[in-house]
Design an enzyme around this catalytic site. Structure first.
Site, PDB file in Angstrom:
ATOM      1  N   GLU A 124      15.745 -35.094   0.517  1.00  0.00           N
ATOM      2  CA  GLU A 124      16.176 -33.921  -0.566  1.00  0.00           C
ATOM      3  C   GLU A 124      17.660 -33.944  -0.896  1.00  0.00           C
ATOM      4  OE1 GLU A 124      14.178 -31.882  -2.164  1.00  0.00           O
ATOM      5  OE2 GLU A 124      12.569 -31.588  -1.028  1.00  0.00           O
ATOM      6  N   ASP A 256       4.011 -38.737  -4.040  1.00  0.00           N
ATOM      7  CA  ASP A 256       4.560 -39.097  -5.202  1.00  0.00           C
ATOM      8  C   ASP A 256       5.509 -40.049  -5.688  1.00  0.00           C
ATOM      9  OD1 ASP A 256       6.119 -37.434  -4.328  1.00  0.00           O
ATOM     10  OD2 ASP A 256       5.743 -35.622  -5.422  1.00  0.00           O
ATOM     11  N   GLU A 509      -0.091 -24.612  -8.756  1.00  0.00           N
ATOM     12  CA  GLU A 509       0.613 -25.685  -8.042  1.00  0.00           C
ATOM     13  C   GLU A 509      -0.460 -26.808  -7.870  1.00  0.00           C
ATOM     14  OE1 GLU A 509       3.152 -26.016  -6.900  1.00  0.00           O
ATOM     15  OE2 GLU A 509       3.251 -27.439  -5.145  1.00  0.00           O
ATOM     16  N   GLU A 537       7.099 -31.789 -13.732  1.00  0.00           N
ATOM     17  CA  GLU A 537       6.208 -33.040 -14.013  1.00  0.00           C
ATOM     18  C   GLU A 537       5.491 -33.112 -15.247  1.00  0.00           C
ATOM     19  OE1 GLU A 537       6.252 -31.187 -11.007  1.00  0.00           O
ATOM     20  OE2 GLU A 537       7.316 -32.445  -9.894  1.00  0.00           O
TER      21      GLU A 537
END
Ligand SMILES: *[C@@H]1O[C@H](CO)[C@@H](O)[C@H](O)[C@H]1NC(C)=O
Ligand SMILES: *[C@@H]1O[C@H](CO)[C@@H](O)[C@H](O)[C@H]1NC(C)=O
Ligand SMILES: *[C@@H]1O[C@H](CO)[C@@H](O)[C@H](O)[C@H]1NC(C)=O
Ligand SMILES: *[C@@H]1O[C@H](CO)[C@@H](O)[C@H](O)[C@H]1NC(C)=O
Ligand SMILES: *[C@@H]1O[C@H](CO)[C@@H](O)[C@H](O)[C@H]1NC(C)=O
Ligand SMILES: *[C@@H]1O[C@H](CO)[C@@H](O)[C@H](O)[C@H]1NC(C)=O
Length: 660
Positions: A124, A256, A509, A537
């Protein structure tokens, strides 16, 4: 202007802050400054929305990580690095909000510090903070941003404690490392989504150690990826010898951006590091073979995920298709037994002793099948309870779905032919009332059986993938450009549907895509995953697809998504909030959170999508997984390229431990 390299060597020396009143300049990021700021009404609407969020953050949480928009309080979700400011810097720039940009940059220059006694997520921090600092440096040319980025990068390097794979969390002050879930270790996405930022940092500073760390991870995982047909499990223990701890394979959470960065590492090297392009192509091939399916009844294209790696990795490599969604074996359940306790006024009054016997034998019926439902009619008792069994043969998912629909529509006569109903003698009739109770009870049980088959989960997070496919086509990475663009278009439409076809126009989600012919809906929200964090996304992919095709429908879908966000997530008191349950029939509940990616990604991609001309040139820019535009390595990279390669190979000679 490529001017960043003039000062590379100076960044190890803390620079004096002498240019605080800097006028807008551009660094080396190749932004077309004439196209910065809104060019049309839709873009102006996005700028207004952005400011509604930004000003709320500024008023209540300036310098903290995140706004909690309902309570107008703040959180330090990312360790207190002021993440919202840094995540928003380049968006402020691209949206033409230069005064706000410089105000935010001043905060970074004066008040940002990475010398904090906090444990942060390496991933992150790299994608949001390091990526944000580097992209802002590229845009403004403000050297102190690079100084901060370098210091932060050096602190993060201590996450490489043993071997080539970083630990998940690192304390920025003392370098201690840890894991959120020690038994699981680090995720694939975490260890494979630092390379673009680290390589750029090495190129900008001349210090090869960042690039070396990133490359070591990839040199370990790349061959395994190829050997297993392009797909890897999501969790691994970094301690040597590295091993997998959760074999789920997914393009969604925890997998991902590993796949995204295969392409982006090739792009940031100005398309010179061929191994990344190869790995990208192998992955796309594996995904197309193992993951892509079409929903029923409308044939929307989706990507699934699988629970075990071994189940797919060998088959993906072989010549036959592993996953032929038109030839699903209809896996049978082992049979079902349900037992019911009745308080049926019509029969119960006749049944005092029999009820006892039935009750004790019901346990063995259950144990024999291993699967059961238990029902209890809740009618007030008229005498002692009676018991009945309903036995079903082994059911395929399709049969379960048929039976479920019969029961739930109270077509008892048809439904009862598909099951064996055992009532204690001498009673052979069930009252209509009891039938209805059974309908509801077994129908509900079968719903689980029916729905757990031929339904395929897809995270909204996976919606990054069609955008990456389109980028691969645009940049010459695609092995089969026509097919891959077609797939990108189909998947992008499905991702748009996840928003547009939901009751309020907000995507959950994750969704379950339907393959069973009995169901009338192509997808539904995954129960327990019905919230919406205003993730980027889908609109990210809309932008890439718009660039790749020029089709304005992508802009219109994006506009519809933006309208839903405006209608349901915007708070009059300031900011935008996540939504608790987008399927709720009553008023939607707000979550007291505003994710920083709303400003770094969702609004940025919407803004870019609505632009007819683009400020960023994808031949010269790579957007990291948090939406931060990073410059493709140019001339300065070539100079230190040899140096970085030397460092990587000398590390290999010494052995991985010697490099730490
Ligand atoms: C830095 O933080 C101090 C308070 O700690 C604040 O007064 C000051 O305005 C901040 N500077 C900037 C540029 O935001
Ligand atoms: C979906 O595809 C199937 C076979 O692949 C076809 O029979 C059906 O007509 C298609 N349905 C729609 C709505 O296009
Ligand atoms: C479906 O799979 C079975 C077994 O794998 C195979 O025998 C059959 O030919 C396949 N059917 C179709 C339509 O592909
Ligand atoms: C209960 O028993 C009585 C006679 O004892 C009978 O007439 C009646 O039909 C029974 N009820 C049911 C639902 O079978
Ligand atoms: C990017 O480069 C390709 C050739 O590699 C070229 O066809 C394309 O037009 C370029 N795109 C832009 C936006 O300059
Ligand atoms: C990347 O490579 C191309 C073709 O070799 C070259 O024209 C271009 O200038 C390079 N990009 C940068 C940023 O140096």
């Amino acid at each position: 202007m490529p001017c960043g390299h003039l000062v590379l060597r100076a960044v190890h020396v803390a620079l004096l802050l002498h240019e605080l009143q800097a006028k807008p300049t551009t660094g080396f990021a190749n932004v077309n400054v004439e196209i910065v700021g809104p060019q049309n009404e839709r873009q102006e609407s996005v700028v207004k929305a952005f400011l509604h969020a930004w000003n709320a953050y500024k008023a209540s949480c300036w310098g903290e990580d995140q706004l909690r928009p309902i309570s107008q309080t703040c959180n330090q979700e990312f360790g207190g690095l002021g993440v919202q400011i840094i995540d928003a810097l380049d968006s402020l720039w691209l949206l033409g909000l230069h005064e706000d940009y410089y105000e935010a940059e001043r905060w970074v220059l004066w008040n940002f510090s990475s010398d904090l006694d906090v444990s942060v997520s390496v991933f992150e921090t790299v994608i949001r903070v390091l990526g944000g600092l580097l992209s802002a440096y590229g845009l403004s040319g403000q050297e102190q941003l690079l100084v901060h980025a370098t210091q932060l990068g050096q602190r993060l390097l201590r996450a490489w404690r043993e071997g080539p794979v970083p630990h998940e969390l690192v304390n920025l002050k003392n370098g201690q490392t840890s894991f959120k879930e020690p038994e699981l270790g680090s995720s694939l996405a975490e260890v494979g989504t630092i390379q673009s930022e680290f390589t750029l940092l090495s190129a900008l500073t001349g210090d090869a150690s960042f690039h070396v760390r990133g490359t070591q991870v990839m040199d370990l995982l790349g061959p395994i990826l190829v050997e297993h047909g392009g797909l890897l499990p999501i969790m691994l223990k970094p301690q040597p010898p590295m091993h997998w701890t959760n074999e789920r394979v997914t393009l969604g959470g925890r997998g991902d951006s590993f796949y995204e960065y295969l392409l982006k590492q090739w792009l940031i090297s100005n398309r010179t590091e061929e191994k990344y392009k190869n790995w990208y192509q192998v992955s796309v091939n594996g995904i197309r073979r193992a993951f892509v399916g079409q929903s029923r009844p409308s044939n929307f294209t989706f990507v699934r995920e699988v629970r075990t790696w071994e189940s797919i990795s060998q088959l993906v490599q072989s010549d036959r298709w592993l996953w032929d969604p038109d030839n699903l074996t209809t896996e049978e359940s082992p049979g079902l037994a349900f037992f019911f306790q009745f308080h049926d006024a019509q029969i119960a009054s006749n049944l005092s002793e029999l009820g006892q016997e039935a009750s004790s034998s019901s346990g063995s019926a259950d144990a024999a099948t291993g699967l059961s439902g238990q029902g209890s009619a809740s009618e007030p008792s008229h005498g002692s309870p009676a018991w009945a069994y309903i036995l079903m043969p082994s059911l395929s998912a399709n049969t379960a779905c048929v039976l479920m629909e019969l029961l739930l529509s109270h077509r008892w006569a048809e439904a009862s032919k598909m099951m064996t109903i055992v009532l204690p003698p001498p009673y052979h009739q069930l009252s209509a009332n009891s039938q209805h109770r059974i309908d509801a009870m077994i129908g509900g049980q079968l719903q689980d059986l029916c729905w757990s088959r031929e339904e395929f989960k897809m995270d909204h997070l996976s919606c990054f993938f069609p955008g990456v496919l389109a980028l691969g086509v645009l940049t010459g990475a695609a092995a089969q450009p026509a097919e891959e663009l077609r797939l990108a278009q189909d998947l992008t439409e499905s991702c748009a549907r996840m928003w547009l076809d939901s009751p309020r126009g907000l995507a959950p989600e994750s969704v379950l895509w339907n393959r069973a012919p009995q169901r009338s809906r192509d997808f539904r929200a995954t129960p327990k995953d019905t919230h919406c964090s205003l993730r980027p996304e889908a609109v990210e992919s809309l932008w890439y697809l718009y660039l790749a095709t020029g089709d304005r429908k992508y802009q219109d879908w994006g506009w519809a998504i933006f309208q839903a966000i405006e209608a349901f997530a915007r708070l009059d008191s300031g900011g935008y909030s996540s939504i608790e349950d987008v399927t709720a029939e009553t008023e939607l509940l707000h979550r007291d959170e505003m994710q920083t990616f709303l400003l770094s990604e969702t609004f940025k991609y919407l803004f870019l999508l609505f632009g007819d001309r683009q400020p960023l040139d994808l031949n010269k820019t790579v957007l990291n997984t948090e939406g931060h535009p990073l410059p493709v390595l140019g001339a300065w990279q070539q100079r230190i390229r040899g140096q970085m390669a030397d460092a990587v190979s000398s590390c290999k000679r010494v052995g991985t431990r010697g490099c730490i």
